[in-house]
Design a protein around this motif. Structure first.
Motif, short mmCIF file in Angstrom:
data_model
loop_
_atom_site.label_atom_id
_atom_site.label_comp_id
_atom_site.label_asym_id
_atom_site.label_seq_id
_atom_site.Cartn_x
_atom_site.Cartn_y
_atom_site.Cartn_z
N PRO A 87 0.83 -1.21 0.00
CA PRO A 87 0.00 0.00 0.00
C PRO A 87 0.86 1.26 0.00
CG PRO A 87 -0.06 -1.06 2.15
CD PRO A 87 0.71 -1.96 1.24
N PRO A 88 0.25 2.44 -0.22
CA PRO A 88 1.01 3.69 -0.26
C PRO A 88 1.78 3.94 1.03
CG PRO A 88 -1.24 4.06 -0.99
CD PRO A 88 -1.17 2.66 -0.47
N GLY A 89 2.83 4.74 0.92
CA GLY A 89 3.63 5.09 2.08
C GLY A 89 4.64 4.02 2.43
N ASN A 90 5.51 4.35 3.37
CA ASN A 90 6.47 3.34 3.82
C ASN A 90 6.02 2.76 5.16
OD1 ASN A 90 7.39 5.10 5.88
ND2 ASN A 90 8.84 6.03 4.47
N VAL A 91 6.73 1.80 5.65
CA VAL A 91 6.32 1.08 6.86
C VAL A 91 6.26 2.01 8.07
CG1 VAL A 91 8.60 0.25 7.52
CG2 VAL A 91 6.60 -1.08 8.11
N VAL A 92 7.15 3.00 8.14
CA VAL A 92 7.14 3.93 9.27
C VAL A 92 5.89 4.80 9.23
CG1 VAL A 92 8.38 5.85 10.34
CG2 VAL A 92 9.65 3.92 9.42
N GLU A 93 5.55 5.32 8.04
CA GLU A 93 4.35 6.14 7.91
C GLU A 93 3.09 5.34 8.24
OE1 GLU A 93 4.83 7.32 3.85
OE2 GLU A 93 5.60 9.28 4.41
N ARG A 94 3.02 4.10 7.77
CA ARG A 94 1.83 3.29 8.05
C ARG A 94 1.73 2.95 9.54
NH1 ARG A 94 3.46 0.91 2.97
NH2 ARG A 94 4.34 -0.88 4.07
N SER A 95 2.87 2.71 10.18
CA SER A 95 2.85 2.46 11.63
C SER A 95 2.37 3.69 12.38
CB SER A 95 4.25 2.08 12.13
OG SER A 95 4.66 0.88 11.56
N TYR A 96 2.85 4.86 11.97
CA TYR A 96 2.40 6.12 12.58
C TYR A 96 0.89 6.29 12.40
CZ TYR A 96 1.82 11.13 13.31
OH TYR A 96 1.39 12.36 13.75
N ASP A 97 0.39 6.00 11.20
CA ASP A 97 -1.04 6.11 10.93
C ASP A 97 -1.86 5.18 11.83
OD1 ASP A 97 -0.57 8.00 9.01
OD2 ASP A 97 -0.83 6.63 7.31
N ARG A 98 -1.40 3.95 11.97
CA ARG A 98 -2.14 2.99 12.82
C ARG A 98 -2.13 3.44 14.28
NH1 ARG A 98 0.34 -0.81 9.37
NH2 ARG A 98 2.03 -1.13 10.87
N THR A 99 -1.01 3.98 14.73
CA THR A 99 -0.89 4.39 16.14
C THR A 99 -1.72 5.63 16.44
OG1 THR A 99 1.35 3.50 16.19
CG2 THR A 99 0.76 5.03 17.93
N THR A 100 -1.69 6.61 15.53
CA THR A 100 -2.37 7.89 15.80
C THR A 100 -3.75 8.00 15.18
OG1 THR A 100 -1.38 8.92 13.85
CG2 THR A 100 -0.15 9.08 15.94
N GLY A 101 -4.12 7.04 14.33
CA GLY A 101 -5.43 7.11 13.67
C GLY A 101 -5.45 8.15 12.55
N SER A 102 -4.29 8.48 12.00
CA SER A 102 -4.21 9.47 10.92
C SER A 102 -4.08 8.77 9.56
CB SER A 102 -3.03 10.41 11.15
OG SER A 102 -1.83 9.68 11.09
N ASN A 103 -3.92 9.59 8.51
CA ASN A 103 -3.75 9.06 7.16
C ASN A 103 -2.57 9.73 6.47
OD1 ASN A 103 -4.31 7.52 4.88
ND2 ASN A 103 -5.64 9.08 4.02
N THR A 104 -1.45 9.84 7.15
CA THR A 104 -0.26 10.48 6.60
C THR A 104 0.24 9.75 5.36
OG1 THR A 104 0.35 11.15 8.82
CG2 THR A 104 2.06 11.28 7.16
N SER A 105 0.24 8.44 5.40
CA SER A 105 0.78 7.64 4.30
C SER A 105 -0.16 7.54 3.12
CB SER A 105 1.10 6.23 4.80
OG SER A 105 -0.10 5.55 5.14
N GLY A 106 -1.44 7.71 3.33
CA GLY A 106 -2.42 7.50 2.29
C GLY A 106 -2.95 6.09 2.24
N ALA A 107 -2.48 5.23 3.12
CA ALA A 107 -2.90 3.83 3.14
C ALA A 107 -4.20 3.62 3.91
CB ALA A 107 -1.80 2.96 3.73
#
Length: 86
Positions: free
Chosen positions: A61-81
């Motif tokens: 999916p879009p973004g890298n693993v760090v961005e997706r981890s951040y999104d899962r932790t904070t409930g955001s959509n920084t990566s676009g995934a």
């Protein structure tokens, strides 16, 4: 020593054909060996040899693993995934 002079052109031809065989575009994927090693280790498609690893594909999916981890932790959509987390 005169016997070996006849083998010099043959050796040169064999070397030329060997080098040409190494440069076969059908068997040599795009990119350098270093780029392909980077792609294999990082899950990217920098070299162009691994189109299945491009961002946005089902396996990556879009973004890298760090961005997706951040999104899962904070409930955001920084990566676009995670578009559902807007």
């Amino acid at each position: 020593m005169p016997r070996f002079r006849q083998f010099t052109p043959v050796a040169a031809l064999l070397l030329a054909f060997g080098v040409a065989a190494c440069a076969n575009a059908r068997t040599n994927p795009p990119g350098t060996a270093a780029e392909r090693a980077y792609d294999q280790n990082m899950g990217t498609n920098t070299s162009g040899a691994y189109p299945r690893q491009s961002d946005g594909r089902p396996g990556n999916p879009p973004g890298n693993v760090v961005e997706r981890s951040y999104d899962r932790t904070t409930g955001s959509n920084t990566s676009g995934a995670y578009p559902q987390n807007r």
